[in-house]
Write a protein that holds these residues in place. Sequence first.
Motif, PDB file in Angstrom:
ATOM      1  N   ASP A  70       0.802  -1.146   0.008  1.00 39.57           N
ATOM      2  CA  ASP A  70       0.063   0.088  -0.034  1.00 39.57           C
ATOM      3  C   ASP A  70       0.801   1.195  -0.050  1.00 39.57           C
ATOM      4  O   ASP A  70       1.041   2.001   1.033  1.00 39.57           O
ATOM      5  N   THR A  72       2.915   4.581   0.074  1.00 37.76           N
ATOM      6  CA  THR A  72       2.594   5.961   0.476  1.00 37.76           C
ATOM      7  C   THR A  72       3.226   7.125  -0.235  1.00 37.76           C
ATOM      8  O   THR A  72       4.128   6.716  -0.902  1.00 37.76           O
ATOM      9  N   THR A 152      -1.191   6.084  -0.477  1.00 38.52           N
ATOM     10  CA  THR A 152      -1.759   6.517   0.892  1.00 38.52           C
ATOM     11  C   THR A 152      -1.139   7.670   1.307  1.00 38.52           C
ATOM     12  O   THR A 152       0.146   7.791   1.475  1.00 38.52           O
ATOM     13  N   GLU A 154      -0.180   9.571   4.245  1.00 39.91           N
ATOM     14  CA  GLU A 154       0.139   9.083   5.826  1.00 39.91           C
ATOM     15  C   GLU A 154      -0.195  10.334   6.458  1.00 39.91           C
ATOM     16  O   GLU A 154      -0.653  10.128   7.839  1.00 39.91           O
ATOM     17  N   ASP A 157      -4.208   9.332   6.617  1.00 43.36           N
ATOM     18  CA  ASP A 157      -4.691   7.901   6.520  1.00 43.36           C
ATOM     19  C   ASP A 157      -5.675   8.021   5.519  1.00 43.36           C
ATOM     20  O   ASP A 157      -6.755   7.064   5.411  1.00 43.36           O
ATOM     21  N   GLU A 158      -5.471   8.643   4.235  1.00 41.13           N
ATOM     22  CA  GLU A 158      -6.457   8.648   3.034  1.00 41.13           C
ATOM     23  C   GLU A 158      -5.740   7.775   2.015  1.00 41.13           C
ATOM     24  O   GLU A 158      -4.687   7.988   1.598  1.00 41.13           O
ATOM     25  N   LYS A 159      -6.321   6.826   1.327  1.00 43.27           N
ATOM     26  CA  LYS A 159      -6.009   6.067   0.130  1.00 43.27           C
ATOM     27  C   LYS A 159      -6.316   7.020  -0.853  1.00 43.27           C
ATOM     28  O   LYS A 159      -7.526   6.919  -1.260  1.00 43.27           O
ATOM     29  N   ARG A 266     -11.012   0.822   0.347  1.00 41.84           N
ATOM     30  CA  ARG A 266      -9.606   1.720   0.633  1.00 41.84           C
ATOM     31  C   ARG A 266      -9.372   2.322   2.072  1.00 41.84           C
ATOM     32  O   ARG A 266      -8.428   2.242   2.479  1.00 41.84           O
ATOM     33  N   ALA A 270      -6.439   1.899   4.545  1.00 34.72           N
ATOM     34  CA  ALA A 270      -5.637   3.093   5.186  1.00 34.72           C
ATOM     35  C   ALA A 270      -5.647   3.096   6.546  1.00 34.72           C
ATOM     36  O   ALA A 270      -4.531   3.392   7.217  1.00 34.72           O
ATOM     37  N   HIS A 273      -4.767  -1.110   7.920  1.00 31.77           N
ATOM     38  CA  HIS A 273      -3.389  -1.612   7.220  1.00 31.77           C
ATOM     39  C   HIS A 273      -3.878  -3.195   6.822  1.00 31.77           C
ATOM     40  O   HIS A 273      -3.020  -4.067   6.942  1.00 31.77           O
TER      41      HIS A 273
END
Length: 387
Positions: A70, A72, A152, A154, A157-159, A266, A270, A273
């Motif tokens: 995923d 970042t 993502t 960080e 915490d948004e995909k 998603r 996010a 995990h």
Amino acid sequence: MTSTIALPRLLRIGAGASRELASVLQSLGLSRPFIVTDAYLQESGRADGLVQGLEASGLTAAVFSHTVPDPTVRSVDAALEAFRQGDHDCIIGFGGGSPIDTAKAVAVLAVHGGPMSQYKAPHAQDLPGVPIIAIPTTAGTGSEVTRFTIITDESNDEKMLCAGLAYLPVAALVDYELTLTKPKRLTADTGIDALTHAIEAYVSKKANPFSSTFALAAMRAIAPNLRRVFANPDDRPAREAMMLGATQAGIAFSNSSVALVHGMSRPIGAHFHVPHGLSNAMLLPAITAFSAPVALPLYADCARAMGVAREEEGDQASVARLIDELRQLNADLQVPGPRAYGIEETRWNSLLPLMAEQALASGSPGNNPIVPTSDQIQTLYRQAWAA
């Protein structure tokens, strides 16, 4: 009404396709590749195998192997810095969805700059970046043939869903032999991811005759073979069918769209995990049951393509079989729900309003046969928890 169809310029599909990388690069007039992969493929020697094949043809390559699951913003920035240290004319994404998605992000940022957040949907990045060549090692994401990447942020915490022709690889080498060593959990999660792509592409409001043809073909390839590869990783015909099905599903949703499952999946990835395919699997039965009543004929077609309903069965009965099959598939592939995965219930419930907001903001739920409200999305998250 016309449909806009976008595909890689070149697809090579079959056993050993990955060994044709040098000739593919030469046919495209490219000679200075930057390979983006992960630590496992580097340590196992597979990335070195690609490099050696290139060197045998007189080409040199640099390798970046520090991608993360995923991907970042931070991991993409590290790859971008490594890319800028050399003189490269293309980027090769070698691995599962994470290395390929990282490669796509680097390809855009290397040319157009700016923070990754400026590229998230609804922005469409069609102006090209650095040419991308994709070599998938999992039968799941279909990223080798799509015009999307997921990165993502960080900070919140948004995909972020990023879309546009700039993310579409110019070539993809689809070699099922690269999947023969995949562990069972990864086989299951990526396989359900591909099946979800196919189903959502078919029922999407953006579906068209071209995408629907590939979606049905993908379901026919994946459904009878997913349990087989889970039970026997060395089943080469089943592995080949899964790899082809994943690519067909990628073509389908890239030329239509995904829908509510992906929109809701998603935020789970996010915030908690959870691997993307696994979070799709957690949601697919409940969301199918929610969505099917307004699109019975479409979901019934899916049931028939998957072989769980007979052609002569009515739509209502076929859809009931489909929902039962999706629940049983999760059981057979040992898919844990959020609770069994170890997610803390209080935190899950406290994040439901934010996850619903992020799901809707991605745009994917708007493609669903029925567009849910925030309250309905939160109810579906609660159902997934209780499953």
